[in-house]
Design a protein around this motif. Structure first.
Motif, mmCIF file in Angstrom:
data_model
loop_
_atom_site.group_PDB
_atom_site.id
_atom_site.type_symbol
_atom_site.label_atom_id
_atom_site.label_comp_id
_atom_site.label_asym_id
_atom_site.label_seq_id
_atom_site.Cartn_x
_atom_site.Cartn_y
_atom_site.Cartn_z
ATOM 1 N N MET A 73 0.819 -1.217 0.000
ATOM 2 C CA MET A 73 0.000 0.000 0.000
ATOM 3 C C MET A 73 0.858 1.275 0.000
ATOM 4 O O MET A 73 0.644 2.188 -0.775
ATOM 5 N N ILE A 74 1.868 1.288 0.892
ATOM 6 C CA ILE A 74 2.769 2.453 0.967
ATOM 7 C C ILE A 74 3.453 2.633 -0.396
ATOM 8 O O ILE A 74 3.551 3.753 -0.912
ATOM 9 N N ASP A 75 3.877 1.511 -0.979
ATOM 10 C CA ASP A 75 4.554 1.580 -2.282
ATOM 11 C C ASP A 75 3.660 2.236 -3.335
ATOM 12 O O ASP A 75 4.129 3.045 -4.139
ATOM 13 N N GLU A 76 2.383 1.885 -3.298
ATOM 14 C CA GLU A 76 1.432 2.445 -4.273
ATOM 15 C C GLU A 76 1.313 3.965 -4.106
ATOM 16 O O GLU A 76 1.304 4.720 -5.076
ATOM 17 N N ILE A 77 1.208 4.380 -2.858
ATOM 18 C CA ILE A 77 1.067 5.833 -2.587
ATOM 19 C C ILE A 77 2.332 6.567 -3.039
ATOM 20 O O ILE A 77 2.268 7.627 -3.681
ATOM 21 N N LEU A 78 3.481 5.980 -2.738
ATOM 22 C CA LEU A 78 4.737 6.649 -3.110
ATOM 23 C C LEU A 78 4.916 6.693 -4.625
ATOM 24 O O LEU A 78 5.476 7.659 -5.162
ATOM 25 N N LYS A 79 4.407 5.654 -5.288
ATOM 26 C CA LYS A 79 4.475 5.649 -6.754
ATOM 27 C C LYS A 79 3.647 6.819 -7.316
ATOM 28 O O LYS A 79 4.080 7.535 -8.220
ATOM 29 N N LYS A 80 2.468 7.005 -6.708
ATOM 30 C CA LYS A 80 1.626 8.139 -7.115
ATOM 31 C C LYS A 80 2.370 9.467 -6.894
ATOM 32 O O LYS A 80 2.321 10.364 -7.720
ATOM 33 N N ALA A 81 3.044 9.545 -5.750
ATOM 34 C CA ALA A 81 3.768 10.783 -5.422
ATOM 35 C C ALA A 81 4.823 11.084 -6.471
ATOM 36 O O ALA A 81 4.919 12.207 -6.975
ATOM 37 N N VAL A 82 5.593 10.073 -6.834
ATOM 38 C CA VAL A 82 6.668 10.255 -7.814
ATOM 39 C C VAL A 82 6.082 10.674 -9.163
ATOM 40 O O VAL A 82 6.654 11.510 -9.875
ATOM 41 N N ASN A 83 4.928 10.126 -9.484
ATOM 42 C CA ASN A 83 4.305 10.449 -10.780
ATOM 43 C C ASN A 83 3.386 11.670 -10.713
ATOM 44 O O ASN A 83 2.606 11.922 -11.623
#
Ligand code: SF4
Length: 332
Positions: free
Chosen positions: A1-11
């Motif tokens: 879940m954290i990975d998904e949120i951080l991926k959104k942040a980067v993009n």
């Protein structure tokens, strides 16, 4: 879940309040590391330049009564703070500003207590702007009038800071019984209306909730000229009513810095060296901060005690940490 949120942040994808909350709730070291790395990559994409800000405390005399419960700055509040009252002369302000410029530090924060309707800030700005090339941030909290704000605009004050500290009104009223949150909000609005860059930040660890922190960060977006968000961790000053209140844990400060960087990719995130602790400056840079404040060079002519803690970051130490991390200190 954290990975998904951080991926959104980067993009640069929209992140909901719930998702930001999950980032603030991180409790695994590896997740905190990923959060901080994401914040750093976002900051570095925009710039690797780290601003340095030194300080001149104009006066510690302050008419706010009752005192803010954490205050170690005003006279007789803490034996670790200034304790005795002072009001710096024009010559002392000038000498300190020149020493900052000579040390190669590009920016000065001029701050002081209440009771002058902004005249202390206007006078310091006049001195700094007519004698040096320094950028100036003025911080006299809400002790500003429309007239003094306009005068600061005329003098080309670069930034005016008024920290809301916390947007939780109950917590605000408890820790700052001599002020109102609304007065501070009105000051922020006045600064923004005058077209001056606004700096307004969070004092974390006062008893606010994680939801309060996210709501606070979102709220700051209402101010059109917002250009800087200081993140300050609460530190108890000896002898004050909050002397036994626990200090804000470093991890909590790092999480809010990183979340601020994700929410505001290009904003100046300021970390005062006294509140993070000079030895922890590296962590704040590794959490997305890009301005270190209360940086004091060896040639500084006055005694200085940090707001929030008496210890300040030394210029040479701070610059070597910035260089070590492959970042560039902004010097004159
Ligand atoms: S924290 Fe600032 S505003 Fe509050 S009492 Fe101390 S000097 Fe005055």
């Amino acid at each position: 879940m954290i990975d998904e949120i951080l991926k959104k942040a980067v993009n640069n994808k929209k992140i909901s309040d719930d998702e930001f909350l999950q980032l603030l709730k991180i409790n695994k070291e590896e997740d905190l590391k990923k959060l901080c790395e994401t914040a750093v990559s976002i900051r570095n994409k925009h710039s690797k330049l780290i601003k340095l800000t030194s300080t001149v405390h104009i006066t510690n005399k302050c008419t706010i009564q009752p005192r803010c419960k954490y205050c170690g700055f005003a006279p007789k509040t803490s034996t670790e703070g200034y304790y005795e009252s002072f009001y710096k002369t024009d010559e002392e302000i000038l000498k300190a500003a020149i020493s900052i410029e000579e040390a190669g530090i590009p920016r000065v924060s001029c701050s002081g207590g209440y009771g002058y309707k902004g005249k202390q800030a206007v006078n310091a700005t006049e001195i700094v702007k007519s004698n040096t090339s320094l950028e100036i941030l003025v911080n006299v909290g809400g002790d500003l009038t429309e007239k003094s704000i306009n005068k600061l605009a005329d003098l080309n004050a670069d930034t005016v800071c008024c920290n809301l500290e916390t947007i939780n009104e109950d917590v605000f009223n408890f820790v700052k019984p001599g002020e109102t949150l609304n007065d501070r909000i009105e000051t922020c609005q006045g600064v923004s209306d005058a077209g001056i860059e606004l700096s307004s930040g969070l004092l974390v660890g006062l008893g606010e909730s994680l939801e309060d922190k996210i709501a606070h960060l979102r709220y700051l977006n209402n101010f059109e000229t917002l250009g800087e968000i200081p993140i300050m961790g609460f530190n108890p000053y000896k002898d004050t009513p909050m002397a036994n209140h626990p200090p804000s844990p470093l991890e909590e400060q790092l999480k809010i810095m990183a979340v601020t960087r994700i929410m505001y990719p290009e904003i100046r995130i300021t970390v005062p060296t006294p509140t993070i602790g000079p030895k922890n400056v590296e962590y704040s840079l590794n959490a997305g901060a890009n301005n270190l404040a209360t940086v004091i060079a060896d040639n500084y002519p006055l005694e200085v005690k940090g707001v929030g803690s008496p210890v300040c970051g030394n210029y040479d130490d701070v610059v070597s940490v910035i260089n070590k991390l492959g970042l560039t200190p902004q010097t004159i």
